[in-house]
Design a protein around this motif. Structure first.
Motif, PDB file in Angstrom:
ATOM      1  N   ALA A 133       0.808  -1.075   0.124  1.00  8.80           N
ATOM      2  CA  ALA A 133       0.023   0.090  -0.103  1.00  8.80           C
ATOM      3  C   ALA A 133       0.967   1.412  -0.072  1.00  8.80           C
ATOM      4  O   ALA A 133       0.564   2.410  -0.765  1.00  8.80           O
ATOM      5  CB  ALA A 133      -0.893  -0.047   1.118  1.00  8.80           C
ATOM      6  N   MET A 134       1.963   1.257   0.813  1.00  8.45           N
ATOM      7  CA  MET A 134       2.825   2.424   0.886  1.00  8.45           C
ATOM      8  C   MET A 134       3.552   2.528  -0.587  1.00  8.45           C
ATOM      9  O   MET A 134       3.917   3.659  -0.951  1.00  8.45           O
ATOM     10  CB  MET A 134       4.011   2.047   1.951  1.00  8.45           C
ATOM     11  CG  MET A 134       3.270   2.543   3.291  1.00  8.45           C
ATOM     12  SD  MET A 134       4.475   1.895   4.697  1.00  8.45           S
ATOM     13  CE  MET A 134       5.617   2.942   4.695  1.00  8.45           C
ATOM     14  N   GLU A 139      15.504   0.166  -1.444  1.00 10.03           N
ATOM     15  CA  GLU A 139      15.175  -0.181  -2.870  1.00 10.03           C
ATOM     16  C   GLU A 139      13.783   0.188  -3.392  1.00 10.03           C
ATOM     17  O   GLU A 139      13.547   0.361  -4.434  1.00 10.03           O
ATOM     18  CB  GLU A 139      15.802  -1.587  -3.116  1.00 10.03           C
ATOM     19  CG  GLU A 139      15.903  -2.066  -4.616  1.00 10.03           C
ATOM     20  CD  GLU A 139      16.528  -3.458  -4.520  1.00 10.03           C
ATOM     21  OE1 GLU A 139      17.066  -3.779  -5.414  1.00 10.03           O
ATOM     22  OE2 GLU A 139      16.459  -4.186  -3.594  1.00 10.03           O
ATOM     23  N   ARG A 140      12.731  -0.460  -2.722  1.00 11.98           N
ATOM     24  CA  ARG A 140      11.688  -0.380  -3.094  1.00 11.98           C
ATOM     25  C   ARG A 140      10.883   0.927  -3.390  1.00 11.98           C
ATOM     26  O   ARG A 140      10.289   1.292  -4.381  1.00 11.98           O
ATOM     27  CB  ARG A 140      10.417  -0.982  -2.196  1.00 11.98           C
ATOM     28  CG  ARG A 140      10.649  -2.302  -1.849  1.00 11.98           C
ATOM     29  CD  ARG A 140       9.719  -3.126  -0.984  1.00 11.98           C
ATOM     30  NE  ARG A 140       8.564  -3.345  -1.835  1.00 11.98           N
ATOM     31  CZ  ARG A 140       7.499  -4.278  -1.186  1.00 11.98           C
ATOM     32  NH1 ARG A 140       7.528  -4.647   0.055  1.00 11.98           N
ATOM     33  NH2 ARG A 140       6.561  -4.623  -2.041  1.00 11.98           N
ATOM     34  N   VAL A 158       7.577  -4.308 -11.380  1.00 12.72           N
ATOM     35  CA  VAL A 158       7.563  -5.822 -11.106  1.00 12.72           C
ATOM     36  C   VAL A 158       8.543  -5.522  -9.933  1.00 12.72           C
ATOM     37  O   VAL A 158       8.694  -6.236  -9.051  1.00 12.72           O
ATOM     38  CB  VAL A 158       7.882  -6.706 -12.063  1.00 12.72           C
ATOM     39  CG1 VAL A 158       8.234  -7.963 -11.631  1.00 12.72           C
ATOM     40  CG2 VAL A 158       6.664  -6.473 -12.646  1.00 12.72           C
ATOM     41  N   MET A 159       9.821  -4.944 -10.124  1.00  9.35           N
ATOM     42  CA  MET A 159      11.399  -5.226  -9.554  1.00  9.35           C
ATOM     43  C   MET A 159      10.753  -4.480  -7.950  1.00  9.35           C
ATOM     44  O   MET A 159      11.392  -5.082  -7.171  1.00  9.35           O
ATOM     45  CB  MET A 159      12.256  -4.265 -10.153  1.00  9.35           C
ATOM     46  CG  MET A 159      12.851  -5.094 -11.220  1.00  9.35           C
ATOM     47  SD  MET A 159      14.004  -4.079 -12.439  1.00  9.35           S
ATOM     48  CE  MET A 159      15.515  -4.469 -11.287  1.00  9.35           C
ATOM     49  N   ALA A 160       9.915  -3.464  -8.121  1.00 11.02           N
ATOM     50  CA  ALA A 160       9.571  -2.689  -6.832  1.00 11.02           C
ATOM     51  C   ALA A 160       8.824  -3.654  -5.961  1.00 11.02           C
ATOM     52  O   ALA A 160       9.086  -3.699  -4.703  1.00 11.02           O
ATOM     53  CB  ALA A 160       8.697  -1.544  -7.058  1.00 11.02           C
ATOM     54  N   PHE A 161       7.763  -4.337  -6.339  1.00  6.41           N
ATOM     55  CA  PHE A 161       7.172  -5.321  -5.598  1.00  6.41           C
ATOM     56  C   PHE A 161       7.849  -6.769  -5.066  1.00  6.41           C
ATOM     57  O   PHE A 161       7.578  -7.033  -4.274  1.00  6.41           O
ATOM     58  CB  PHE A 161       5.837  -5.820  -6.248  1.00  6.41           C
ATOM     59  CG  PHE A 161       4.955  -4.746  -6.241  1.00  6.41           C
ATOM     60  CD1 PHE A 161       4.135  -4.365  -5.192  1.00  6.41           C
ATOM     61  CD2 PHE A 161       4.567  -3.738  -7.520  1.00  6.41           C
ATOM     62  CE1 PHE A 161       3.178  -3.273  -5.141  1.00  6.41           C
ATOM     63  CE2 PHE A 161       3.660  -3.019  -7.387  1.00  6.41           C
ATOM     64  CZ  PHE A 161       2.773  -2.636  -6.319  1.00  6.41           C
TER      65      PHE A 161
END
Length: 161
Positions: free
Chosen positions: A4-5, A89-90, A79-82
């Motif tokens: 959510a963040m 990193e996120r 996709v990489m963030a999740f």
């Protein structure tokens, strides 16, 4: 950083970017510099290329192609963030994705990205940019920072004899 963040950071980045661009479009005239302080103007401009106008000649008149390429990169970074485990990193990937989406909206709406932040020194001007570009750059810095190994300070060996 929760999902959510992560989504909230992406959305906030897009909203701030689009609000500042809408303000620039409504208050500035293209090519007219509005001095803010020495070394910084608000100057409305439009970028058909990639970051800082790179590939502007090659991509001129091809906003859908630029939007598609940017969209593919944004999807990859989303996709990489999740999947990232590190909060820094996120956050970095979220800022990159939010900035990319902001610039995609411009390309789809008007065929070019709205730029309005103009830093200069004497007669030399940095390429004009926007909030999305700041988010992308800051995101890249956070991703790099997250990849740096943390070195623990080693205590010297104490001889007990």
């Amino acid at each position: 950083m929760t999902r959510a963040m992560l989504i909230s950071l992406i959305a906030a980045t897009v909203m701030v970017d689009q609000l500042t661009k809408a303000t620039a479009l409504s208050l500035l005239s293209q090519g007219t510099a509005v001095p803010v302080f020495p070394g910084f103007n608000f100057t409305l401009g439009f970028n058909e290329g990639a970051s800082f106008g790179m590939m502007g000649g090659v991509m001129a008149g091809k906003p859908l192609l630029m939007a598609a390429l940017t969209g593919a990169l944004a999807l990859t970074f989303a996709v990489m963030a999740f999947q990232a485990r590190n909060a820094l990193e996120r956050a970095g990937f979220a800022l990159v994705v939010g900035g990319a989406i902001g610039n995609i909206i411009d390309r789809l709406r008007q065929g070019a990205v709205t730029d309005f932040l103009d830093f200069y020194w004497r007669n030399w001007h940095w390429p004009t940019f926007n909030i999305a570009d700041i988010a992308i750059t800051l995101g890249a810095v956070l991703i790099l920072a997250a990849s740096l190994p943390l070195r623990r300070r080693k205590e010297p060996f104490l001889d007990q004899s």
